[in-house]
Design a protein around this motif. Sequence first.
Motif, PDB file in Angstrom:
ATOM      1  N   LYS A  87      50.034   7.724  75.487  1.00 25.29           N
ATOM      2  CA  LYS A  87      49.616   8.582  76.600  1.00 25.29           C
ATOM      3  C   LYS A  87      48.136   8.368  76.898  1.00 25.29           C
ATOM      4  O   LYS A  87      47.738   8.191  78.054  1.00 25.29           O
ATOM      5  CB  LYS A  87      49.916  10.038  76.214  1.00 25.29           C
ATOM      6  CG  LYS A  87      49.894  10.993  77.364  1.00 25.29           C
ATOM      7  CD  LYS A  87      48.719  11.891  77.337  1.00 25.29           C
ATOM      8  CE  LYS A  87      48.850  12.963  78.409  1.00 25.29           C
ATOM      9  NZ  LYS A  87      47.565  13.423  78.880  1.00 25.29           N
ATOM     10  N   GLU A  91      46.137   6.765  80.294  1.00 28.42           N
ATOM     11  CA  GLU A  91      45.037   7.365  81.071  1.00 28.42           C
ATOM     12  C   GLU A  91      43.932   6.324  81.292  1.00 28.42           C
ATOM     13  O   GLU A  91      43.332   6.263  82.369  1.00 28.42           O
ATOM     14  CB  GLU A  91      44.460   8.610  80.379  1.00 28.42           C
ATOM     15  CG  GLU A  91      45.467   9.703  80.012  1.00 28.42           C
ATOM     16  CD  GLU A  91      46.241  10.306  81.179  1.00 28.42           C
ATOM     17  OE1 GLU A  91      46.126   9.815  82.306  1.00 28.42           O
ATOM     18  OE2 GLU A  91      46.989  11.270  80.935  1.00 28.42           O
ATOM     19  N   HIS A  94      45.073   4.257  84.097  1.00 28.20           N
ATOM     20  CA  HIS A  94      44.907   4.933  85.393  1.00 28.20           C
ATOM     21  C   HIS A  94      43.460   4.792  85.869  1.00 28.20           C
ATOM     22  O   HIS A  94      43.201   4.523  87.040  1.00 28.20           O
ATOM     23  CB  HIS A  94      45.235   6.429  85.285  1.00 28.20           C
ATOM     24  CG  HIS A  94      46.657   6.692  84.888  1.00 28.20           C
ATOM     25  ND1 HIS A  94      47.127   7.943  84.572  1.00 28.20           N
ATOM     26  CD2 HIS A  94      47.714   5.849  84.754  1.00 28.20           C
ATOM     27  CE1 HIS A  94      48.408   7.870  84.271  1.00 28.20           C
ATOM     28  NE2 HIS A  94      48.791   6.608  84.361  1.00 28.20           N
ATOM     29  N   ASP A 145      48.569  17.655  82.937  1.00 28.01           N
ATOM     30  CA  ASP A 145      49.288  16.545  83.567  1.00 28.01           C
ATOM     31  C   ASP A 145      50.258  17.087  84.619  1.00 28.01           C
ATOM     32  O   ASP A 145      50.472  16.454  85.661  1.00 28.01           O
ATOM     33  CB  ASP A 145      50.015  15.689  82.530  1.00 28.01           C
ATOM     34  CG  ASP A 145      49.039  14.901  81.668  1.00 28.01           C
ATOM     35  OD1 ASP A 145      48.686  15.400  80.581  1.00 28.01           O
ATOM     36  OD2 ASP A 145      48.592  13.823  82.092  1.00 28.01           O
ATOM     37  N   GLU A 174      52.498   9.921  84.708  1.00 31.26           N
ATOM     38  CA  GLU A 174      52.136  11.341  84.556  1.00 31.26           C
ATOM     39  C   GLU A 174      53.375  12.181  84.248  1.00 31.26           C
ATOM     40  O   GLU A 174      53.299  13.179  83.541  1.00 31.26           O
ATOM     41  CB  GLU A 174      51.459  11.896  85.812  1.00 31.26           C
ATOM     42  CG  GLU A 174      50.093  11.306  86.160  1.00 31.26           C
ATOM     43  CD  GLU A 174      49.027  11.430  85.084  1.00 31.26           C
ATOM     44  OE1 GLU A 174      49.272  12.070  84.037  1.00 31.26           O
ATOM     45  OE2 GLU A 174      47.943  10.854  85.271  1.00 31.26           O
ATOM     46  N   HIS A 177      53.931  12.027  80.707  1.00 32.82           N
ATOM     47  CA  HIS A 177      52.901  12.836  80.022  1.00 32.82           C
ATOM     48  C   HIS A 177      53.269  14.317  80.044  1.00 32.82           C
ATOM     49  O   HIS A 177      53.110  15.028  79.054  1.00 32.82           O
ATOM     50  CB  HIS A 177      51.534  12.667  80.708  1.00 32.82           C
ATOM     51  CG  HIS A 177      51.041  11.259  80.685  1.00 32.82           C
ATOM     52  ND1 HIS A 177      49.927  10.852  81.387  1.00 32.82           N
ATOM     53  CD2 HIS A 177      51.501  10.167  80.034  1.00 32.82           C
ATOM     54  CE1 HIS A 177      49.733   9.556  81.185  1.00 32.82           C
ATOM     55  NE2 HIS A 177      50.673   9.120  80.363  1.00 32.82           N
TER      56      HIS A 177
END
Length: 328
Positions: A87, A91, A94, A145, A174, A177
Amino acid sequence: MYTQGLDQAGTDEQIAVETDELLSAFQERIDAEEKIEPKDWMPEAYRRTLIRQISQHAHSEIIGMQPEGNWLTRAPSLKRKVILLAKVQDEAGHGLYLYSAAETLGVSRAQMVADLLSGKAKYSSIFNYPTLTWADIGTIGWLVDGAAIMNQIPLCRCSYGPYARAMVRVCKEESFHQRQGFDIMHTLCRGSDEQKAMAQGALNRWWWPSLMMFGPNDSESKHSAQSMAWKIKRFSNDELRQKFVDATVQQADFLGLRVPDDELRFDEDSGHYRFGEIDWQELFDVIAGNGPCNKQRLEKRRQAHSNGAWVREAAQAYASKQASRAAA
Ligand SMILES: [Fe+2]
Ligand SMILES: [Fe+2]
């Protein structure tokens, strides 16, 4: 590609060529739901708005790794650790897509990073809160999230092509997540009294900051109307916050947790949950740099940046060696 600071975008010359014809042709394309691509003509204010929004979004992904990274070595099982690691790595990914999307607008990544490290650029207020227990990791996935999904699903239809396309994959991740967070909460809520109390404590601390993630009320939100007209934004802050509350209160009920709001009630007429007043002063204080962890977050990012200097130097040395070999 030229580079520019967030505040220096748009010289007088560039602004002078924004004729009424160009502006109305641009708005017609937006109204027709056409995507605006990097080489297309766009008003300078549209470009600046997107640079600000996409870079803030990228910074939030990068700073957002810290509160959860804090629990990587203390996750309660190997399985939880592997999930959390994946996870947190998502990020980082992202952040990187988003820096690339912002670069298509003519700002350099080095400039964006410099603005983050100097404190000039903002990132989401939520990441300035501490993660005190394992239940905070569940709550971040479930609420933070979850709120990010509410914000980002409409961004898949944003008028700027590179941002919209980046959001499609981001939203899929997401969603994973959010589920991993809810799964942590679900496990804790079926556990011992102590575990349930830990889950409730985390919800108590994260509920209001999560509602603040959607930004000020519509009447106070200075960029909203223009962003809606440009179809960067599809729903207002208050609309998104309401959608989030409506979805989340029922999930809290399912978990057997109590949302920490005495004014929360279901309004039969509107079909929405009504909720109490947000402490806006708290949000403005956190944005101004005075949240519980602002200093710690920036300090850690500055340290990580300087620890990584040798990697950047080595990559540059390698690239110039390759370039000189190719030229020889
Ligand atoms: Fe993310
Ligand atoms: Fe996420």
